[in-house]
Design a protein around this motif. Structure first.
Motif, PDB file in Angstrom:
ATOM      1  N   ARG A   1     -34.314   5.027  -3.043  1.00  0.00           N
ATOM      2  CA  ARG A   1     -33.839   3.782  -2.440  1.00  0.00           C
ATOM      3  C   ARG A   1     -33.566   3.953  -0.947  1.00  0.00           C
ATOM      4  NH1 ARG A   1     -30.533   4.045  -7.218  1.00  0.00           N
ATOM      5  NH2 ARG A   1     -31.354   2.658  -8.827  1.00  0.00           N
ATOM      6  N   ALA A   2     -34.147   4.977  -0.362  1.00  0.00           N
ATOM      7  CA  ALA A   2     -33.895   5.226   1.065  1.00  0.00           C
ATOM      8  C   ALA A   2     -34.323   4.024   1.896  1.00  0.00           C
ATOM      9  CB  ALA A   2     -34.668   6.463   1.517  1.00  0.00           C
ATOM     10  N   GLN A   3     -33.539   3.703   2.870  1.00  0.00           N
ATOM     11  CA  GLN A   3     -33.850   2.547   3.712  1.00  0.00           C
ATOM     12  C   GLN A   3     -35.113   2.765   4.525  1.00  0.00           C
ATOM     13  OE1 GLN A   3     -30.511   1.423   6.091  1.00  0.00           O
ATOM     14  NE2 GLN A   3     -29.163   1.029   4.352  1.00  0.00           N
ATOM     15  N   THR A   4     -35.466   4.015   4.770  1.00  0.00           N
ATOM     16  CA  THR A   4     -36.666   4.269   5.562  1.00  0.00           C
ATOM     17  C   THR A   4     -37.912   3.740   4.863  1.00  0.00           C
ATOM     18  OG1 THR A   4     -35.632   6.239   6.468  1.00  0.00           O
ATOM     19  CG2 THR A   4     -38.008   6.050   6.714  1.00  0.00           C
ATOM     20  N   LEU A   5     -38.000   3.955   3.553  1.00  0.00           N
ATOM     21  CA  LEU A   5     -39.143   3.422   2.818  1.00  0.00           C
ATOM     22  C   LEU A   5     -39.187   1.902   2.906  1.00  0.00           C
ATOM     23  CD1 LEU A   5     -39.271   5.615  -0.410  1.00  0.00           C
ATOM     24  CD2 LEU A   5     -40.963   5.500   1.407  1.00  0.00           C
ATOM     25  N   TRP A   6     -38.023   1.287   2.795  1.00  0.00           N
ATOM     26  CA  TRP A   6     -37.990  -0.169   2.892  1.00  0.00           C
ATOM     27  C   TRP A   6     -38.288  -0.635   4.311  1.00  0.00           C
ATOM     28  CZ3 TRP A   6     -38.311  -3.239  -1.074  1.00  0.00           C
ATOM     29  CH2 TRP A   6     -37.901  -2.782  -2.325  1.00  0.00           C
ATOM     30  N   LEU A   7     -37.837   0.125   5.299  1.00  0.00           N
ATOM     31  CA  LEU A   7     -38.163  -0.237   6.680  1.00  0.00           C
ATOM     32  C   LEU A   7     -39.664  -0.147   6.919  1.00  0.00           C
ATOM     33  CD1 LEU A   7     -35.261   1.487   8.656  1.00  0.00           C
ATOM     34  CD2 LEU A   7     -35.584  -0.951   8.218  1.00  0.00           C
ATOM     35  N   VAL A   8     -40.291   0.877   6.336  1.00  0.00           N
ATOM     36  CA  VAL A   8     -41.748   0.984   6.445  1.00  0.00           C
ATOM     37  C   VAL A   8     -42.418  -0.225   5.802  1.00  0.00           C
ATOM     38  CG1 VAL A   8     -43.754   2.315   5.687  1.00  0.00           C
ATOM     39  CG2 VAL A   8     -41.758   3.497   6.603  1.00  0.00           C
ATOM     40  N   CYS A   9     -41.911  -0.609   4.626  1.00  0.00           N
ATOM     41  CA  CYS A   9     -42.483  -1.775   3.944  1.00  0.00           C
ATOM     42  C   CYS A   9     -42.302  -3.045   4.772  1.00  0.00           C
ATOM     43  CB  CYS A   9     -41.817  -1.940   2.577  1.00  0.00           C
ATOM     44  SG  CYS A   9     -42.320  -0.718   1.352  1.00  0.00           S
TER      45      CYS A   9
ATOM     46  N   LEU B   1     -33.930   0.800  14.071  1.00  0.00           N
ATOM     47  CA  LEU B   1     -33.136   0.745  12.843  1.00  0.00           C
ATOM     48  C   LEU B   1     -33.199   2.058  12.081  1.00  0.00           C
ATOM     49  CD1 LEU B   1     -34.041  -2.852  11.562  1.00  0.00           C
ATOM     50  CD2 LEU B   1     -31.904  -2.096  12.606  1.00  0.00           C
ATOM     51  N   TRP B   2     -34.371   2.685  12.085  1.00  0.00           N
ATOM     52  CA  TRP B   2     -34.526   3.981  11.416  1.00  0.00           C
ATOM     53  C   TRP B   2     -33.653   5.032  12.076  1.00  0.00           C
ATOM     54  CZ3 TRP B   2     -37.398   8.528  13.005  1.00  0.00           C
ATOM     55  CH2 TRP B   2     -37.566   9.467  11.984  1.00  0.00           C
ATOM     56  N   LEU B   3     -33.626   5.036  13.409  1.00  0.00           N
ATOM     57  CA  LEU B   3     -32.773   5.983  14.119  1.00  0.00           C
ATOM     58  C   LEU B   3     -31.305   5.734  13.796  1.00  0.00           C
ATOM     59  CD1 LEU B   3     -34.489   6.111  17.636  1.00  0.00           C
ATOM     60  CD2 LEU B   3     -34.503   7.881  15.875  1.00  0.00           C
ATOM     61  N   GLU B   4     -30.920   4.466  13.684  1.00  0.00           N
ATOM     62  CA  GLU B   4     -29.530   4.163  13.348  1.00  0.00           C
ATOM     63  C   GLU B   4     -29.189   4.658  11.949  1.00  0.00           C
ATOM     64  OE1 GLU B   4     -26.459   0.337  13.407  1.00  0.00           O
ATOM     65  OE2 GLU B   4     -28.628   0.050  13.568  1.00  0.00           O
TER      66      GLU B   4
ATOM     67  N   ALA C   1     -36.231  13.711   6.137  1.00  0.00           N
ATOM     68  CA  ALA C   1     -34.837  13.277   6.056  1.00  0.00           C
ATOM     69  C   ALA C   1     -34.731  11.773   6.169  1.00  0.00           C
ATOM     70  CB  ALA C   1     -34.014  13.942   7.153  1.00  0.00           C
ATOM     71  N   GLY C   2     -35.639  11.170   6.921  1.00  0.00           N
ATOM     72  CA  GLY C   2     -35.628   9.715   7.001  1.00  0.00           C
ATOM     73  C   GLY C   2     -35.877   9.080   5.657  1.00  0.00           C
ATOM     74  N   PHE C   3     -36.743   9.690   4.825  1.00  0.00           N
ATOM     75  CA  PHE C   3     -37.013   9.155   3.508  1.00  0.00           C
ATOM     76  C   PHE C   3     -35.879   9.464   2.545  1.00  0.00           C
ATOM     77  CE2 PHE C   3     -41.184   9.095   5.297  1.00  0.00           C
ATOM     78  CZ  PHE C   3     -41.759   7.985   4.727  1.00  0.00           C
ATOM     79  N   ALA C   4     -35.062  10.420   2.878  1.00  0.00           N
ATOM     80  CA  ALA C   4     -33.995  10.798   1.961  1.00  0.00           C
ATOM     81  C   ALA C   4     -32.728  10.005   2.181  1.00  0.00           C
ATOM     82  CB  ALA C   4     -33.683  12.284   2.111  1.00  0.00           C
ATOM     83  N   GLY C   5     -32.625   9.267   3.271  1.00  0.00           N
ATOM     84  CA  GLY C   5     -31.442   8.458   3.490  1.00  0.00           C
ATOM     85  C   GLY C   5     -30.359   9.206   4.228  1.00  0.00           C
ATOM     86  N   GLY C   6     -29.377   8.450   4.706  1.00  0.00           N
ATOM     87  CA  GLY C   6     -28.332   9.017   5.541  1.00  0.00           C
ATOM     88  C   GLY C   6     -27.458  10.008   4.830  1.00  0.00           C
ATOM     89  N   HIS C   7     -27.179   9.827   3.521  1.00  0.00           N
ATOM     90  CA  HIS C   7     -26.262  10.725   2.846  1.00  0.00           C
ATOM     91  C   HIS C   7     -26.843  12.116   2.705  1.00  0.00           C
ATOM     92  CE1 HIS C   7     -23.454   7.537   1.924  1.00  0.00           C
ATOM     93  NE2 HIS C   7     -24.455   6.791   1.483  1.00  0.00           N
TER      94      HIS C   7
END
Length: 533
Positions: free
Chosen positions: A275-283, A333-336, A14-20
């Motif tokens: 475009r999930a933010q989790t992937l970008w946060l990992v990067c 940030l990921w948790l948020e 779900a983290g990779f899928a984004g908040g929506h």
């Protein structure tokens, strides 16, 4: 156990899928809607009982999506209003129309269930007729279109909610516009109907193949360019190359893949996944850690000729701490992004701090021990020392343990808390090396005492005349009587800190002193008490 594994899997993916996507996967929490004034209040009127849960706009749409995701399109067709729909549309088949409508939603619209009413009568102040409710607006080639839900009679005097017949009538037109390409249609027909986070399996396979292929091609291109710089790069160049091959390569692959999805229009859910933010946060976490390593390596290379400073000693563990801080910030940030409050997470860390401190007591002791070693500096990296009964060179003082390479070339890891409490003899800090040979003379070989006195004088002369022996301390004394031996105490200092150089000087002194003994006609005492011939 399986339940725990499923929960962990859902959290990770779900983290990779984004908040929506995360919000869509969860069922509405009525208690939250009651407690939060921004959300709709509990309905005052009774929701009609219905086998397909079509009593309110929200429950009807939620049940339709649930059936469609399971591939139960016969059931999903029960949520579409086919009244007054043309025969050409009905000829497609009701289950097929339900499937096409699900594909249209997947490619054009986030269905915000929280925005739909939980009241049987729907929203009465949305500017639409009282029997209709807006599902959402989509952009088509003919302009903007509103997808509608409609309250219709069930046949027994009870009104229920379905997708409006005005919307159903336009499903063939919309399906033609938003249909998948030949590859997508072929994969959709041949790959098992399995969905993960509302995304069909075949799209996951396509995305993973796209991202993996893009990453591989960019990685090969970067490696080809880096080979121009030579096959044996410096440590700084190697750290920079690792930064290019790793996180920056992944970022480039995400950008290219995102452009492909935008062009191909695989759907809003797919775009959110990619475009999930989790992937970008990992990067970003990976990139920042790489930058920290690069800066540390640059500093080490610039100050490699003076590796004894405190900053130099603290650099590697300091870089490790900085990397850990980056990971913690990214995790918050990921948790948020997942909808959790970072403040609550920090409060939870505070509550669990005591338990963590007890569990990590040894680790904390070792970290304090490392700080003690850095501040007091009894030994430093690269120095030779004696610890306990062993002698070795300090290779690294880490956060947990100190790594020492012994004279046998083996590596010993000692916890910092233990190493800091040991008696440490810093051999590298001596300004000169003591020369103390053990000389035992056979007393029976002495013809008279004057011979011993002359021998001691000759030994002193040898030491005093040697150019590498310090002249401030030279001692040669008849120290004691031992069993079948006379003990001669010799002490001098060789002006060197290089042990190999010391061995060369000691060898020449040993030969010279042995010559004095032999010239005096005295024998050395053997360990068994018999004079050596």
């Amino acid at each position: 156990m399986m339940t725990v594994l499923r929960i962990v899997l859902v959290l990770i993916v779900a983290g990779f899928a984004g908040g929506h996507v995360w919000a869509q996967d969860l069922e509405p929490r009525i208690a939250d809607m009651v407690s939060e004034p921004a959300k709709e209040a509990m309905p005052d009127t009774q929701v009609p009982e219905d086998e397909f849960e079509r009593g309110t706009p929200r429950t009807a749409m939620e049940a339709y999506l649930r059936a469609a995701r399971r591939g139960e399109f016969e059931r999903a067709a029960e949520y579409l209003d086919f009244r007054n729909v043309g025969e050409d549309v009905l000829a497609i088949g009701k289950p097929a129309l339900a499937e096409d409508f699900f594909q249209i939603l997947d490619r054009t619209l986030w269905v915000d269930l929280d925005n739909l009413s939980l009241r049987p009568e729907g929203k009465l102040q949305d500017g639409l007729p009282s029997y209709r409710e807006a599902l959402g607006k989509i952009e088509t080639r003919h302009g903007q279109m509103t997808l509608l839900l409609q309250r219709v009679p069930r046949g027994d005097g009870v009104s229920i909610w379905k997708v409006s017949n005005a919307t159903v009538a336009r499903i063939p037109e919309l399906s033609e516009e938003f249909a998948y390409g030949p590859l997508g249609q072929w994969m959709s027909d041949h790959v098992p109907r399995i969905s993960l986070l509302n995304v069909p399996l075949w799209i996951w396979l396509l995305l993973l193949s796209l991202l993996g292929t893009t990453w591989l091609l960019i990685w090969l291109l970067i490696n080809a360019l880096l080979r121009v710089g030579g096959s044996h790069p410096s440590p700084v160049r190697q750290s920079f190359n690792d930064l290019l091959r790793g996180p920056l390569c992944l970022m480039a692959a995400l950008v290219v893949s995102g452009q492909f999805v935008a062009v191909e229009s695989l759907g809003v859910s797919v775009a959110a996944v990619l475009r999930a933010q989790t992937l970008w946060l990992v990067c970003w976490a990976w990139t920042l850690n790489g930058v920290i390593s690069l800066l540390a390596e640059i500093y080490l290379q610039r100050h490699k000729d003076s590796p004894t400073g405190l900053v130099h000693a603290l650099l590697r563990p300091g870089a490790t701490v900085a990397k850990s801080i980056v990971v913690v910030i990214i995790a918050l940030l990921w948790l948020e992004n997942l909808g959790f409050s970072p403040t609550a997470a920090l409060a939870g860390l505070g509550i669990g701090g005591l338990a963590f401190a007890l569990a990590a007591q040894k680790s904390i002791e070792n970290m304090i021990g490392a700080l003690t070693l850095y501040v007091s500096s009894p030994v430093k990296v690269g120095q030779l020392c004696r610890f306990g009964t062993q002698v070795g060179v300090i290779e690294e003082i880490g956060l947990r343990a100190t790594r020492v390479r012994t004279l046998d070339r083996s590596v010993v890891h000692i916890p910092n808390a233990v190493f800091a409490d040991m008696q440490l003899e810093n051999i590298s800090q001596r300004e000169r090396i003591a020369y103390r040979p053990a000389i035992h003379l056979d007393g029976r070989s002495l013809p008279q005492s004057l011979v011993l006195d002359e021998l001691l004088t000759q030994m002193r002369q040898v030491l005093n005349e040697h150019e590498r022996v310090a002249d401030d301390v030279v001692r040669v004394r008849f120290k004691a009587f031992e069993h079948h031996a006379l003990l001669i105490d010799v002490l001098a200092y060789v002006d060197t800190t290089d042990y190999n150089d010391y061995l060369e000087v000691a060898e020449s002194l040993n030969l010279a002193l042995l010559g004095c003994v032999q010239k005096a006609g005295v024998r050395l005492a053997s360990p068994m008490g018999v004079g050596a011939e």
